[in-house]
Design an enzyme around this catalytic site. Structure first.
Site, PDB file in Angstrom:
ATOM      1  N   HIS A 192      36.612  46.237  35.347  1.00 22.74           N
ATOM      2  CA  HIS A 192      37.756  45.398  35.443  1.00 22.74           C
ATOM      3  C   HIS A 192      38.233  45.008  33.973  1.00 22.74           C
ATOM      4  O   HIS A 192      37.583  44.790  33.113  1.00 22.74           O
ATOM      5  CB  HIS A 192      37.358  44.018  36.196  1.00 22.74           C
ATOM      6  CG  HIS A 192      38.583  43.274  36.544  1.00 22.74           C
ATOM      7  ND1 HIS A 192      39.464  42.498  35.855  1.00 22.74           N
ATOM      8  CD2 HIS A 192      39.431  43.234  37.814  1.00 22.74           C
ATOM      9  CE1 HIS A 192      40.416  41.958  36.364  1.00 22.74           C
ATOM     10  NE2 HIS A 192      40.649  42.472  37.650  1.00 22.74           N
ATOM     11  N   ASP A 197      42.543  41.880  48.535  1.00 21.08           N
ATOM     12  CA  ASP A 197      42.530  40.990  47.137  1.00 21.08           C
ATOM     13  C   ASP A 197      42.374  39.623  47.785  1.00 21.08           C
ATOM     14  O   ASP A 197      43.096  38.878  47.133  1.00 21.08           O
ATOM     15  CB  ASP A 197      43.730  41.354  46.134  1.00 21.08           C
ATOM     16  CG  ASP A 197      43.584  41.146  44.879  1.00 21.08           C
ATOM     17  OD1 ASP A 197      42.323  40.623  44.536  1.00 21.08           O
ATOM     18  OD2 ASP A 197      44.434  41.238  43.997  1.00 21.08           O
ATOM     19  N   HIS A 224      44.005  34.828  36.896  1.00 23.10           N
ATOM     20  CA  HIS A 224      43.662  35.614  35.764  1.00 23.10           C
ATOM     21  C   HIS A 224      43.522  34.417  34.701  1.00 23.10           C
ATOM     22  O   HIS A 224      43.695  34.945  33.458  1.00 23.10           O
ATOM     23  CB  HIS A 224      44.328  36.902  35.283  1.00 23.10           C
ATOM     24  CG  HIS A 224      44.132  38.052  36.262  1.00 23.10           C
ATOM     25  ND1 HIS A 224      42.874  38.611  36.506  1.00 23.10           N
ATOM     26  CD2 HIS A 224      44.956  38.304  37.336  1.00 23.10           C
ATOM     27  CE1 HIS A 224      42.841  39.578  37.292  1.00 23.10           C
ATOM     28  NE2 HIS A 224      44.169  39.153  38.063  1.00 23.10           N
TER      29      HIS A 224
END
Length: 573
Positions: free
Chosen positions: A225, A366, A326
């Protein structure tokens, strides 16, 4: 010979060859292509005055040990990426699918399929007016909350693939469980959850020893990632270990193009099998042209459900999602620029078109990290319908039905994720010998709300009424755990997938695991050509200024629908 009308037959036994079924309130229609029950007139059916009685459709002397079925689903319409759209009885024994065909008593019925004999050991599900699919597999799950399992089962998902350790910032952004201790704790935790699990270890390491350590501790594959550095060096190291240990690698590529561009990442793959998450780029990855990966024969592309289908509000909600997931700060200009670089309406619209063409092979959720775990089946069927309305029939569809299109989208959430992860020999389709993870749907609720969810041949989840009522159906009707979700039956009907290295080192005994533990296999020989009904390899061009996407020279775009099927009619919120 006595004859009845087609309408009478459908009322009694459900549709047969040539009959069509509308899926929910969509414009999708499937047509039964084959009837595997041999001949008409000897149908097996449960109920008062029906044929599943001793000496009639129920064999008198056969024991379970000798082969009598544990469960039969009678006269059901099967929609399966491998089988197609067929009518069949489906037999289950010892938690596995025995086969599809004609079930019953061969002493009194013609054409009973070998192995599908019913008797005193057999219970029944009346499938006459139901649709049967394989349990879905969500290939992109952030293990943020165990309650995700409830939402997933409530949309027909029976296998989760991803990583994490709960609502920590790392898991909010990345689907990995990092290190042996975290892997052990997660493997212990999921013992009590009635769903199959595969856990991805962190693949972001240019050193080999930490990667091997993950696999020996129970990781079933790797995820590389960008939040941990998706550099070409890390990708190469991870793929090298994966090649040696036969596990899958998923990658979320470098949005900022700091360590290279999409061409550099493709070069780092070096022709090796790899699963690209967020292949459209809205969820992350090389901006603006990550979509080029869908044209590579070694790349297994997926995308996630928040942008499927691309509706009038899809783009608007993405910015806030990215900021939260994030660990970005809206007061920092560079963080804002990072988020905005992902939100490109043109590539998001093209995502739906590429799914419809079979160029993107899988759909994941997700979960809680931009996507919705309880909507993966739903979004797949909604996208199929939206694309039919926008693009018309597919060339592969027969006149008057949408079988190929529906099967293409079913494959994206069943067999293709299973093949990619190395578990396609166990789950993902309705085939003889596979684990009996099955979902029954009423046609009016197809893709939205299942009627029954079976795990390993036993009902684990169901839309159930008041337990104190005189019938199963009085309100309040809502999803509740059933017997396969309790006691030690849970461990016998749910699978934990691990690497062969962990399996051979006795991970189940080391950690005291009671669930079924199975190794993954065959992951390094899978390519785009193996993606069932989704193997198209187009040439992709993305305009760096407008972000317009061309597929084999043709602009790939549709107008976002103003309304979507299987939507507000089915939900209060």
């Amino acid at each position: 010979m006595t004859q009845i009308s087609r309408q009478q037959y459908a009322d009694l036994y459900g549709p047969t060859i040539g009959d069509k079924i509308r899926l929910g309130d969509s414009d999708l229609y499937v047509e039964i292509e084959k009837d595997l029950r041999a001949t008409y007139g000897d149908e097996l059916q449960y109920g008062g005055g029906k044929t599943l009685r001793d000496g009639m459709g129920s064999e008198n002397f056969l024991t379970q040990e000798a082969g009598c079925l544990d469960l039969v689903i009678t006269n059901v319409t099967v929609i399966d990426a491998i089988q197609g759209v067929v009518k069949a009885d489906v037999g289950i024994r010892n938690g596995r699918i025995v086969g599809l065909g004609k079930a019953g008593n061969p002493s009194t019925m013609d054409g009973v399929t070998r192995g599908l004999v019913t008797g005193a050991s057999t219970d029944a599900i009346s499938g006459e007016h139901l649709i049967l699919t394989a349990g879905g597999m969500d290939t992109h799950v952030h293990y943020i909350a165990p309650q995700q399992v409830e939402a997933a089962l409530s949309n027909g998902i029976t296998t989760l693939w991803g990583g994490g350790i709960g609502p920590v910032d790392g898991t909010n952004g990345v689907t990995t469980t990092n290190g042996p201790w975290n892997l052990e704790m997660m493997l212990r935790s999921i013992e009590g959850l009635p769903i199959n699990f595969g856990i991805q270890g962190k693949g972001n390491s240019t050193g080999i020893a930490p990667l091997i350590e993950h696999l020996e501790a129970g990781a079933a594959g790797f995820k590389v990632h960008e939040d941990y550095g998706a550099t070409p060096a890390a990708i190469r190291a991870c793929l090298s270990v994966a090649d040696e240990y036969d596990v899958s690698v998923a990658v979320h590529t470098d949005t900022l193009n700091e360590s290279g561009y999409v061409e550099d990442t493709i070069a780092a793959f070096d022709g090796r099998s790899v699963h690209t998450y967020h292949s459209e780029g809205a969820g992350g990855g090389h901006a603006p042209d990550l979509l080029k990966v869908v044209g590579q024969n070694n790349i297994l592309p997926s995308s996630t459900n928040p942008t499927l289908p691309c509706g009038k509000n899809s783009v608007a909600e993405l910015f806030d999602m990215i900021m939260v997931c994030h660990n970005l700060n809206p007061k920092i200009p560079s963080d804002v620029a990072f988020a905005e670089s992902r939100v490109r309406a043109e590539t998001i619209v093209a995502e739906s078109v590429l799914h419809d063409m079979g160029a993107i092979s899988m759909i994941g959720s997700d979960s809680q990290a931009m996507g919705r775990i309880g909507e993966t089946f739903l979004r797949a069927i909604q996208t199929a319908d939206a694309m039919k309305k926008a693009r018309g029939p597919l060339p592969e569809d027969a006149p008057g039905n949408d079988n190929f299109r529906v099967l293409r989208y079913i494959a994206k959430v069943t067999i293709n994720p299973a093949l990619t992860a190395g578990v396609g020999d166990v789950i993902g389709s309705i085939e003889s010998g596979k684990f009996a993870d099955l979902v029954l749907w009423e046609p009016a609720f197809f893709g939205v709300k299942p009627k029954l969810v079976l795990k390993g041949g036993l009902v684990a989840w169901a839309n159930m009424g008041d337990p104190n009522a005189s019938l199963p159906t009085p309100q309040p009707m809502y999803y509740r755990p059933m017997f396969a979700a309790y006691g030690s039956a849970l461990q016998k009907t749910s699978i934990t997938f691990v690497s062969r290295a962990a399996y051979d080192k006795g991970v189940a005994d080391r950690f005291g695991l009671q669930r079924l533990v199975m190794p993954v296999s065959g992951t390094r020989v899978i390519g785009k050509a193996h993606m069932v009904r989704n193997s198209y390899l187009p040439n992709i061009e993305v305009d760096p200024q407008t972000f317009a996407v061309k597929v084999d020279g043709v602009h790939a775009t549709v107008k976002p629908p103003q309304s979507i099927s299987l939507n507000q009619l089915y939900f209060f919120s």
